[in-house]
Design an enzyme around this catalytic site. Structure first.
Site, short mmCIF file in Angstrom:
data_model
loop_
_atom_site.label_atom_id
_atom_site.label_comp_id
_atom_site.label_asym_id
_atom_site.label_seq_id
_atom_site.Cartn_x
_atom_site.Cartn_y
_atom_site.Cartn_z
N HIS A 1 -8.10 1.20 1.88
CA HIS A 1 -7.82 1.08 3.32
C HIS A 1 -8.60 2.13 4.12
CE1 HIS A 1 -4.60 -0.54 6.29
NE2 HIS A 1 -5.76 -0.34 6.90
N GLU B 1 0.84 -1.19 0.00
CA GLU B 1 0.00 0.00 0.00
C GLU B 1 0.87 1.25 0.00
OE1 GLU B 1 -2.75 -0.11 3.26
OE2 GLU B 1 -3.71 -1.96 2.58
#
Length: 532
Positions: free
Chosen positions: A278, A260
């Site tokens: 997220h 990420e």
């Protein structure tokens, strides 16, 4: 001087309000390294989120730091070992986002079940294709929960209201606890074979990374839908893409990814995959809770209180409300023990007896250890570095509990042996009145006392005889020192006696020696409990 709290990133106004009355609240841009290092030099506490790197250099610059707080769950940007080495408490907000995270998992599950995201995109393109986006109901289905931690439990509780059958895999939870939640514990393979929906709620560790991979996805019930709003990497993304392409998995909802941020993935090609960047903790409520949580922890830390969310404190975790008032007592007993002993013991046992032992009292050993070293080392002693100070000096501190009845409702004793073989013990209890809790000394080396453990205390051992009290009064009076209270304990007339005095002000070593000499004391000790 008012303690300084340095806020390096945006914090909710409600959190700042918690701190503003008691502390000097200052702000700095945590991403501006030079500004951060300059500002932290005067800070007692530092509050960050995720953008500020709190490393060894920051701790070296922040020589007055007592606590660093991360307003969030993770601690990837805080060098916890460096903090611990310097006695700096590190706290975070481990429960601030649990409701938001559980709700995000449910949102993904429902979106996958009803094809919500792809149907929305289709309609916005001007298409009206109801048949193409036919979904499935959740009611009556089997939902497998992988991990029954705090978020997993919240997820299960909420899914129960949908009329689902709940099963779970978690090797660290007892079946009785799962049964209380209405969940049946099963092995991972059984969960994979039986579940219509699977939601993962685990931390990412070496043991859990890739937990659901190619092998596991070949075991799943055909048409299963899988959700991961926990940590990226728990599900093998490439294996999941293959399972989706082959039709073994009917859909997936993902809020987290192995790397990420990510904007490219083979999973993005599937209409039956719902993805979000997220967002598990991205709610206004979670952000406010995180800020409020760490603000309260910072306030406790700067007031010298035990902080439940401290990640680098032994015996950390929630302290029972019945145990918490005894923390101050145990710490004061540790300070009195060292004063009476006249040095550091070779070994110490913290004994706890009475009704309180029905609770977890392990934290009282930590509090007593903090007190033991408060006056014998140059550095500041905290709940963080107290165990290491004991280990460095070879002092073995043990905890003993007893359910045997005692004359007090609860009794704490610090008992130890000195290198010369001499043994010392001090005992105390907590007296609760309608307005406050009072720490009392009840015994010093088998001499019975009834003395408030507060202020400046003097202890003298001497041979019981007339004129001693007058001699002490004269010495202290001529030096302008007022005696607030006095107690004398003895085993027999003319034998050894222990005199304990409470003074309005402290005295220096020279005056202490003069008083001891005036009464022929075999041992004189002073402890200042005013700072506790």
């Amino acid at each position: 001087m008012t303690p300084v709290v340095l806020i390096a990133e945006e914090l909710a106004p409600s959190a700042i309000d918690v701190l503003a009355y008691d502390f000097d609240v200052r702000h700095v841009d945590g991403t501006d390294r030079a500004a951060l290092l300059a500002a932290v030099a005067e800070a007692d506490a530092l509050i960050v989120r995720s953008a500020t790197a709190v490393d060894a250099e920051v701790f070296a610059a922040g020589h007055a730091l007592k606590v660093v707080a991360r307003a969030g769950v993770g601690l990837d940007n805080v060098d916890v070992p460096s903090a611990t080495a310097r006695g700096v408490m590190v706290v975070n907000a481990p429960t601030s986002n649990i409701v938001s995270a559980a709700e995000q998992a449910i949102a993904l599950l429902l979106a996958v079940a009803r094809n919500t995201a792809s149907a929305s995109q289709s309609l916005k393109r001007g298409e009206w294709k109801r048949a193409r986006y036919t979904g499935v109901e959740v009611q009556g289905k089997t939902v497998g929960v992988v991990g029954l931690g705090r978020i997993g439990v919240l997820f299960a509780q909420r899914m129960a209201s949908f009329g689902t059958r709940l099963i779970a895999y978690d090797p660290y939870i007892q079946p009785a606890r799962a049964a209380q939640l209405g969940v049946r514990l099963v092995g991972l393979e059984e969960l994979l074979r039986e579940s219509d929906f699977i939601s993962v709620h685990l931390p990412r560790t070496p043991e859990t990374f890739g937990l659901i991979g190619e092998k596991e996805l070949n075991l799943v019930k055909p048409g299963v839908r899988i959700v991961n709003a926990a940590r990226g990497g728990l599900i093998d993304e490439q294996a999941l893409a293959v399972a989706l392409a082959e039709g073994r998995v009917a859909g997936a909802g993902l809020d987290v990814f192995v790397a990420e941020p990510t904007t490219e993935s083979p999973l993005f090609a599937f209409d039956n995959v719902v993805v979000t960047p997220h967002l598990g903790a991205s709610t206004a409520e979670a952000q406010d809770k995180a800020g409020l949580s760490v603000a309260r922890s910072v306030k406790l830390a700067l007031q010298g209180e035990f902080v439940p969310d401290a990640v680098n404190v032994q015996a950390g975790g929630v302290v029972d409300e019945d145990v918490r008032p005894l923390l101050s007592l145990a710490e004061k007993l540790g300070r009195v023990f060292t004063a009476v002993a006249g040095g550091v013991a070779a070994s110490v046992t913290v004994e706890v007896s009475g009704e309180i032992v029905t609770h977890d009292v392990g934290v009282l050993k930590l509090a007593a250890t903090k007190g033991l070293f408060a006056s014998v080392v140059d550095e500041r002693v905290t709940y963080v570095n107290a165990p290491q100070l004991a280990a460095d000096r070879g002092v073995d501190v043990e905890l003993a509990v007893s359910e045997e009845p005692c004359e007090h409702q609860n009794l704490v004793t610090v008992r130890g042996a000195l290198p010369d073989g001499r043994r010392v013990s001090v005992s105390g209890t907590l007296t609760v009145t309608s307005t406050r809790e009072i720490c009392k000394l009840t015994q010093v080396d088998d001499f019975d006392l009834d003395l408030t453990a507060d202020g400046v205390l003097l202890f003298f051992r001497y041979s019981d005889r007339p004129g001693v009290i007058g001699a002490i009064g004269t010495e202290l009076g001529e030096s302008g020192v007022n005696i607030a209270a006095m107690q004398v304990a003895r085993r027999e007339a003319g034998g050894e006696a222990l005199m304990t005095l409470t003074l309005d002000s402290s005295i220096d070593a020279e005056l202490l020696s003069a008083v001891a000499a005036a009464i022929g004391s075999t041992r004189g000790s002073l402890v200042d409990l005013r700072s506790e």
